[in-house]
Design an enzyme around this catalytic site. Structure first.
Site, PDB file in Angstrom:
ATOM      1  N   HIS A  94       2.701  -3.676   5.806  1.00 63.43           N
ATOM      2  CA  HIS A  94       3.567  -4.862   5.791  1.00 63.43           C
ATOM      3  C   HIS A  94       4.348  -4.860   4.491  1.00 63.43           C
ATOM      4  O   HIS A  94       3.772  -4.743   3.408  1.00 63.43           O
ATOM      5  CB  HIS A  94       2.727  -6.133   5.903  1.00 63.43           C
ATOM      6  CG  HIS A  94       3.482  -7.393   5.607  1.00 63.43           C
ATOM      7  ND1 HIS A  94       4.690  -7.701   6.203  1.00 63.43           N
ATOM      8  CD2 HIS A  94       3.203  -8.440   4.784  1.00 63.43           C
ATOM      9  CE1 HIS A  94       5.120  -8.865   5.752  1.00 63.43           C
ATOM     10  NE2 HIS A  94       4.234  -9.332   4.883  1.00 63.43           N
ATOM     11  N   HIS A  96       8.182  -6.352   2.325  1.00 62.87           N
ATOM     12  CA  HIS A  96       9.257  -7.334   2.242  1.00 62.87           C
ATOM     13  C   HIS A  96      10.573  -6.595   2.002  1.00 62.87           C
ATOM     14  O   HIS A  96      11.394  -7.023   1.207  1.00 62.87           O
ATOM     15  CB  HIS A  96       8.991  -8.331   1.123  1.00 62.87           C
ATOM     16  CG  HIS A  96       7.755  -9.158   1.317  1.00 62.87           C
ATOM     17  ND1 HIS A  96       7.378 -10.138   0.423  1.00 62.87           N
ATOM     18  CD2 HIS A  96       6.805  -9.166   2.283  1.00 62.87           C
ATOM     19  CE1 HIS A  96       6.250 -10.698   0.834  1.00 62.87           C
ATOM     20  NE2 HIS A  96       5.890 -10.124   1.959  1.00 62.87           N
ATOM     21  N   TYR A 121      15.062   8.467  16.584  1.00 66.80           N
ATOM     22  CA  TYR A 121      13.817   8.250  15.856  1.00 66.80           C
ATOM     23  C   TYR A 121      13.465   6.775  15.728  1.00 66.80           C
ATOM     24  O   TYR A 121      12.293   6.411  15.662  1.00 66.80           O
ATOM     25  CB  TYR A 121      13.882   8.928  14.481  1.00 66.80           C
ATOM     26  CG  TYR A 121      13.536  10.394  14.559  1.00 66.80           C
ATOM     27  CD1 TYR A 121      12.237  10.828  14.365  1.00 66.80           C
ATOM     28  CD2 TYR A 121      14.508  11.330  14.872  1.00 66.80           C
ATOM     29  CE1 TYR A 121      11.909  12.173  14.461  1.00 66.80           C
ATOM     30  CE2 TYR A 121      14.196  12.677  14.977  1.00 66.80           C
ATOM     31  CZ  TYR A 121      12.891  13.095  14.775  1.00 66.80           C
ATOM     32  OH  TYR A 121      12.568  14.425  14.886  1.00 66.80           O
TER      33      TYR A 121
END
Length: 215
Positions: A94, A96, A121
């Site tokens: 995860h 930002h 891709y």
């Protein structure tokens, strides 16, 4: 070196690579990995991915109890939801990352499939990427939102927050995250330019050849 120590080192190396290339910044972003014995490693809360101490990476039991290391990231609801709903998940990343976050703010994006079909891709590594609503960081509701997808998506973007990707292992999850950010950057660069997208037949060929979940 034990398997646990090697896995901690691998996370630290991958995290630094993401940080050094500007895919995350400050103390943002987190990584988790499922080990062969069913336990987990998770980057600690408030830590910078650019300078992780491997010994401080959280080691959690199969039931998410802390075994060693520092306290895990507050974004645990995201990670646990992917492991619970996608049985083949071996790692979750995860971030930002700026371009993915920027794309999540645009009113015209397709919430069911945030990334336009620009490259093979992008489809191969990610499938369809779902836009989820905004949640306050650490809110358990973000995990419930992932569970609501019933394991059908390996990648999501949290609005005004950032992307999250699950894959079979850490290397695959990092590569898929890099592809997500690159595709988001392309989408922003081409915004308003009427680019030539992959057509439905081309998408079908990619999905069939590489066994992509395109639901």
């Amino acid at each position: 070196m034990s398997a646990l120590s090697k896995a901690r080192e691998q996370i630290a190396v991958m995290a630094k690579s993401l940080y050094d290339r500007g895919l995350t910044h400050g103390s943002t972003g987190n990584i988790s990995m499922r080990l062969d014995d069913g336990t987990y490693l998770v980057t600690p809360t408030g830590s910078s991915m650019g300078c992780l101490d491997p010994t401080c990476i959280s080691h959690l039991s199969e039931t998410w109890a802390l075994l060693s290391g520092d306290a895990p990231t507050k974004e645990m609801p995201l990670h646990t939801a992917f492991y619970e709903t996608r049985g083949a998940t071996g790692a979750v990343v995860h971030l930002h990352s700026c371009h993915s976050v920027a794309l999540s703010l645009l009113p015209e994006i397709d919430q069911d499939n945030v990334l336009p079909p620009l490259t093979a891709y992008g489809i191969m590594l990610l499938g369809k990427v779902k836009l989820l609503p905004f949640f306050v960081p650490g809110d358990p509701a973000m995990g419930n939102a992932v569970r609501g997808l019933a394991g059908k998506r390996s990648a999501v973007i949290l609005a005004n927050h950032g992307p999250c990707v699950a894959a079979k292992d850490l290397e695959a999850a990092v590569y898929a995250m890099e592809e997500l950010e690159a595709t988001a950057k392309l989408a922003l660069l081409l915004r308003g330019a009427s680019p030539t997208l992959l057509d439905p037949e081309q998408i079908s060929q990619i999905v069939t050849r590489f066994d992509v979940d395109w639901t």
